[in-house]
Design a protein around this motif. Structure first.
Motif, PDB file in Angstrom:
ATOM      1  N   MET A 158       0.844  -1.189   0.000  1.00 56.22           N
ATOM      2  CA  MET A 158       0.000   0.000   0.000  1.00 56.22           C
ATOM      3  C   MET A 158       0.880   1.240   0.000  1.00 56.22           C
ATOM      4  O   MET A 158       1.819   1.347   0.788  1.00 56.22           O
ATOM      5  CB  MET A 158      -0.874   0.029   1.260  1.00 56.22           C
ATOM      6  CG  MET A 158      -1.962  -1.018   1.297  1.00 56.22           C
ATOM      7  SD  MET A 158      -3.293  -0.702   0.118  1.00 56.22           S
ATOM      8  CE  MET A 158      -3.823   0.907   0.622  1.00 56.22           C
ATOM      9  N   VAL A 159       0.554   2.180  -0.877  1.00 54.61           N
ATOM     10  CA  VAL A 159       1.235   3.475  -0.891  1.00 54.61           C
ATOM     11  C   VAL A 159       0.176   4.561  -0.772  1.00 54.61           C
ATOM     12  O   VAL A 159      -0.834   4.539  -1.494  1.00 54.61           O
ATOM     13  CB  VAL A 159       2.069   3.672  -2.173  1.00 54.61           C
ATOM     14  CG1 VAL A 159       2.656   5.077  -2.234  1.00 54.61           C
ATOM     15  CG2 VAL A 159       3.185   2.631  -2.237  1.00 54.61           C
ATOM     16  N   VAL A 160       0.409   5.485   0.142  1.00 53.38           N
ATOM     17  CA  VAL A 160      -0.487   6.618   0.351  1.00 53.38           C
ATOM     18  C   VAL A 160       0.260   7.876  -0.057  1.00 53.38           C
ATOM     19  O   VAL A 160       1.351   8.149   0.457  1.00 53.38           O
ATOM     20  CB  VAL A 160      -0.937   6.719   1.824  1.00 53.38           C
ATOM     21  CG1 VAL A 160      -1.862   7.925   2.010  1.00 53.38           C
ATOM     22  CG2 VAL A 160      -1.626   5.433   2.275  1.00 53.38           C
TER      23      VAL A 160
ATOM     24  N   ALA B 283      -3.803   4.657   6.960  1.00 58.03           N
ATOM     25  CA  ALA B 283      -2.799   3.707   7.442  1.00 58.03           C
ATOM     26  C   ALA B 283      -3.240   3.062   8.749  1.00 58.03           C
ATOM     27  O   ALA B 283      -3.129   1.834   8.932  1.00 58.03           O
ATOM     28  CB  ALA B 283      -1.463   4.432   7.626  1.00 58.03           C
ATOM     29  N   GLU B 284      -3.750   3.870   9.666  1.00 55.99           N
ATOM     30  CA  GLU B 284      -4.193   3.332  10.950  1.00 55.99           C
ATOM     31  C   GLU B 284      -5.338   2.340  10.770  1.00 55.99           C
ATOM     32  O   GLU B 284      -5.356   1.278  11.407  1.00 55.99           O
ATOM     33  CB  GLU B 284      -4.625   4.478  11.866  1.00 55.99           C
ATOM     34  CG  GLU B 284      -3.470   5.344  12.330  1.00 55.99           C
ATOM     35  CD  GLU B 284      -3.921   6.641  12.978  1.00 55.99           C
ATOM     36  OE1 GLU B 284      -3.068   7.345  13.539  1.00 55.99           O
ATOM     37  OE2 GLU B 284      -5.131   6.966  12.919  1.00 55.99           O
ATOM     38  N   ALA B 285      -6.295   2.674   9.917  1.00 54.45           N
ATOM     39  CA  ALA B 285      -7.435   1.782   9.707  1.00 54.45           C
ATOM     40  C   ALA B 285      -7.009   0.459   9.086  1.00 54.45           C
ATOM     41  O   ALA B 285      -7.538  -0.607   9.434  1.00 54.45           O
ATOM     42  CB  ALA B 285      -8.479   2.472   8.827  1.00 54.45           C
ATOM     43  N   LEU B 286      -6.069   0.512   8.169  1.00 58.05           N
ATOM     44  CA  LEU B 286      -5.567  -0.726   7.575  1.00 58.05           C
ATOM     45  C   LEU B 286      -4.944  -1.620   8.635  1.00 58.05           C
ATOM     46  O   LEU B 286      -5.197  -2.835   8.664  1.00 58.05           O
ATOM     47  CB  LEU B 286      -4.542  -0.398   6.481  1.00 58.05           C
ATOM     48  CG  LEU B 286      -5.137   0.060   5.150  1.00 58.05           C
ATOM     49  CD1 LEU B 286      -4.093   0.805   4.322  1.00 58.05           C
ATOM     50  CD2 LEU B 286      -5.670  -1.144   4.368  1.00 58.05           C
TER      51      LEU B 286
ATOM     52  N   ALA C  87     -18.797   4.545  -4.165  1.00 56.45           N
ATOM     53  CA  ALA C  87     -19.102   4.584  -2.736  1.00 56.45           C
ATOM     54  C   ALA C  87     -18.053   3.890  -1.889  1.00 56.45           C
ATOM     55  O   ALA C  87     -17.994   4.103  -0.666  1.00 56.45           O
ATOM     56  CB  ALA C  87     -20.474   3.959  -2.482  1.00 56.45           C
ATOM     57  N   HIS C  88     -17.201   3.072  -2.522  1.00 51.69           N
ATOM     58  CA  HIS C  88     -16.134   2.384  -1.797  1.00 51.69           C
ATOM     59  C   HIS C  88     -14.807   3.139  -1.918  1.00 51.69           C
ATOM     60  O   HIS C  88     -13.759   2.607  -1.556  1.00 51.69           O
ATOM     61  CB  HIS C  88     -15.992   0.953  -2.310  1.00 51.69           C
ATOM     62  CG  HIS C  88     -17.198   0.105  -2.053  1.00 51.69           C
ATOM     63  ND1 HIS C  88     -18.297   0.109  -2.886  1.00 51.69           N
ATOM     64  CD2 HIS C  88     -17.500  -0.755  -1.042  1.00 51.69           C
ATOM     65  CE1 HIS C  88     -19.210  -0.723  -2.410  1.00 51.69           C
ATOM     66  NE2 HIS C  88     -18.755  -1.262  -1.292  1.00 51.69           N
TER      67      HIS C  88
ATOM     68  N   THR D 268     -12.437  -1.720   1.755  1.00 53.52           N
ATOM     69  CA  THR D 268     -12.432  -2.004   0.319  1.00 53.52           C
ATOM     70  C   THR D 268     -11.222  -2.844  -0.070  1.00 53.52           C
ATOM     71  O   THR D 268     -11.348  -3.855  -0.780  1.00 53.52           O
ATOM     72  CB  THR D 268     -12.431  -0.682  -0.469  1.00 53.52           C
ATOM     73  OG1 THR D 268     -13.620   0.053  -0.131  1.00 53.52           O
ATOM     74  CG2 THR D 268     -12.397  -0.931  -1.970  1.00 53.52           C
ATOM     75  N   VAL D 269     -10.047  -2.445   0.387  1.00 51.69           N
ATOM     76  CA  VAL D 269      -8.815  -3.158   0.028  1.00 51.69           C
ATOM     77  C   VAL D 269      -8.831  -4.583   0.562  1.00 51.69           C
ATOM     78  O   VAL D 269      -8.329  -5.508  -0.088  1.00 51.69           O
ATOM     79  CB  VAL D 269      -7.592  -2.370   0.550  1.00 51.69           C
ATOM     80  CG1 VAL D 269      -6.320  -3.206   0.446  1.00 51.69           C
ATOM     81  CG2 VAL D 269      -7.432  -1.066  -0.212  1.00 51.69           C
ATOM     82  N   LEU D 270      -9.437  -4.764   1.727  1.00 50.66           N
ATOM     83  CA  LEU D 270      -9.442  -6.085   2.352  1.00 50.66           C
ATOM     84  C   LEU D 270     -10.673  -6.906   1.965  1.00 50.66           C
ATOM     85  O   LEU D 270     -10.916  -7.977   2.525  1.00 50.66           O
ATOM     86  CB  LEU D 270      -9.346  -5.940   3.871  1.00 50.66           C
ATOM     87  CG  LEU D 270      -8.013  -5.321   4.336  1.00 50.66           C
ATOM     88  CD1 LEU D 270      -8.041  -5.038   5.832  1.00 50.66           C
ATOM     89  CD2 LEU D 270      -6.844  -6.239   3.995  1.00 50.66           C
TER      90      LEU D 270
END
Length: 402
Positions: A1-3, A14-17, A260-261, A305-307
């Motif tokens: 993941m890159v932000v 990042a924290e939520a991931l 929406a995602h 969404t990513v997960l």
């Protein structure tokens, strides 16, 4: 993941991931040199000198605790979607499986002669707020151009610093476009009662240099009036920083367009915060919100969404302000169709109330002023889409839950 973007939206992503169990590599590329921080205090408590940096800036060990590679002072210049990497101004290349754009927004500038003069500032970053605190202490006469939330909060801080303050508004009242005439008048009265020279239906023709030819000395209005000024704060809105996404061929409009995602037109690229124009499932419209709450919560949707979880972003817009002795929270969305009625519950003259904007008898948005712990009830009224008797809505003895 890159932000890409090291502000609150990027940090919360990042924290939520991590909170949801993502164990892969996480990199944040931020163009500011500061660690991630929250922006509301920049025009509120921090500018007033009542909030410390530690209360809103992520601490020195935050990146280590989150197992995040945090690179500050890095400006991303290009996205190569075919090869899935980003390039930065220092010549670096960072590969991604998923990319999150959190580049935020930037202040609009005045397009008038003299806008380049020293002493003409805007407020967006922590450095801006630090500089403005120093300037307020040394500037007896302050002119604020713009009557939105940032402009009014800066005006309140300038009055607290002992400055003479003039606020210039193009429309009929500050916040007229957001609140309508009924409630905008309350904010106009608040500022005038606190010594602000509020001038409406006024435009700036030019910024005039002082005797040294370098610093601003006055503001020339469209009617030829000259207002002496030691400091001019430009607060005429902001625009989303879409250039990077646009150059990469992503769909943009007023912001980067997402579903929406929070997926962009490239499902491997997501957008959060001020940048994201979200297809909102509850509101049935594309909505871009330039407020703290969206930056705080978009990351949770990105992580889902990513997960692989189906958790669309459907939070109602929310923001708050503090000006003089007024504290306010606003939730909901009126939209381009507008409203046909405002219902006030409480004492408008005393500025202790809850106001509701309705269309066809249904609550679209609500604002509580110096009244607390009602946001959840207001949001429940909005989400119910129920036609409500305005007489009951205005009656403080009838519980909002009823």
């Amino acid at each position: 993941m890159v932000v890409v973007g090291g502000g609150l939206a990027g940090a919360r992503t990042a924290e939520a991931l991590r909170e949801r169990g993502f164990e892969g590599d996480l990199t944040i590329l931020g163009d500011e040199t500061e660690r991630p921080y929250e922006r509301p205090p920049l025009s509120k408590g921090y500018l007033l000198g009542t909030d410390e940096r530690d209360s809103f800036v992520r601490h020195a060990h935050w990146a280590d605790e989150q197992e995040v590679r945090l690179r500050t002072g890095v400006t991303v210049t290009a996205i190569d979607r075919a090869s899935q990497h980003v390039l930065d101004a220092g010549g670096g290349r960072t590969d991604y499986d998923h990319l999150v754009l959190a580049t935020g927004s930037e202040p609009n500038r005045l397009d008038v002669p003299g806008a380049w003069l020293e002493g003409v500032v805007s407020l967006r970053t922590l450095d801006d707020s630090d500089r403005l605190r120093v300037l307020l202490a040394a500037s007896p006469r302050v002119v604020v151009v713009g009557g939105g939330w940032i402009g009014l909060e800066v005006a309140a801080a300038a009055r607290a610093a002992g400055c003479e303050v003039t606020v210039l508004v193009r429309g009929d009242a500050p916040l007229h476009g957001v609140l309508g005439p009924e409630l905008a008048a309350m904010f106009a009265a608040l500022h005038r009662e606190n010594g602000v020279d509020l001038r409406v239906r006024t435009q700036v023709r030019a910024l005039v240099p002082g005797g040294d030819g370098v610093r601003v000395g006055a503001v020339e209005l469209d009617d030829g009036t000259l207002l002496p000024a030691d400091l001019v704060v430009v607060a005429v809105g902001a625009r989303p920083r879409v250039a990077l996404a646009q150059a990469a061929g992503l769909d943009v409009g007023d912001g980067v367009l997402t579903d929406a995602h929070l997926r962009t037109s490239d499902p491997r690229v997501l957008a959060v915060g001020d940048l994201a124009a979200v297809a909102h499932p509850f509101l049935g419209a594309r909505v871009r919100v330039e407020h703290w709450d969206a930056a705080l919560h978009h990351g949770e949707t990105v992580a889902a969404t990513v997960l692989g979880a189906d958790e669309p972003y459907d939070r109602l817009p929310y923001f708050f302000t503090d000006q003089f002795d007024l504290g306010m929270e606003y939730t909901g969305w009126i939209g381009p169709a507008g409203y046909d009625e405002v219902v006030v519950r409480g004492d408008l003259a005393a500025r202790e109330l809850v106001a509701f904007w309705l269309r066809d008898g249904r609550v679209l948005a609500g604002m509580n002023v110096n009244v607390w712990d009602v946001v959840d009830d207001v949001q429940a009224l909005i989400r119910s889409r129920t036609r409500i008797d305005p007489t009951r809505l205005a009656d403080p003895t009838t519980p909002l839950t009823a």
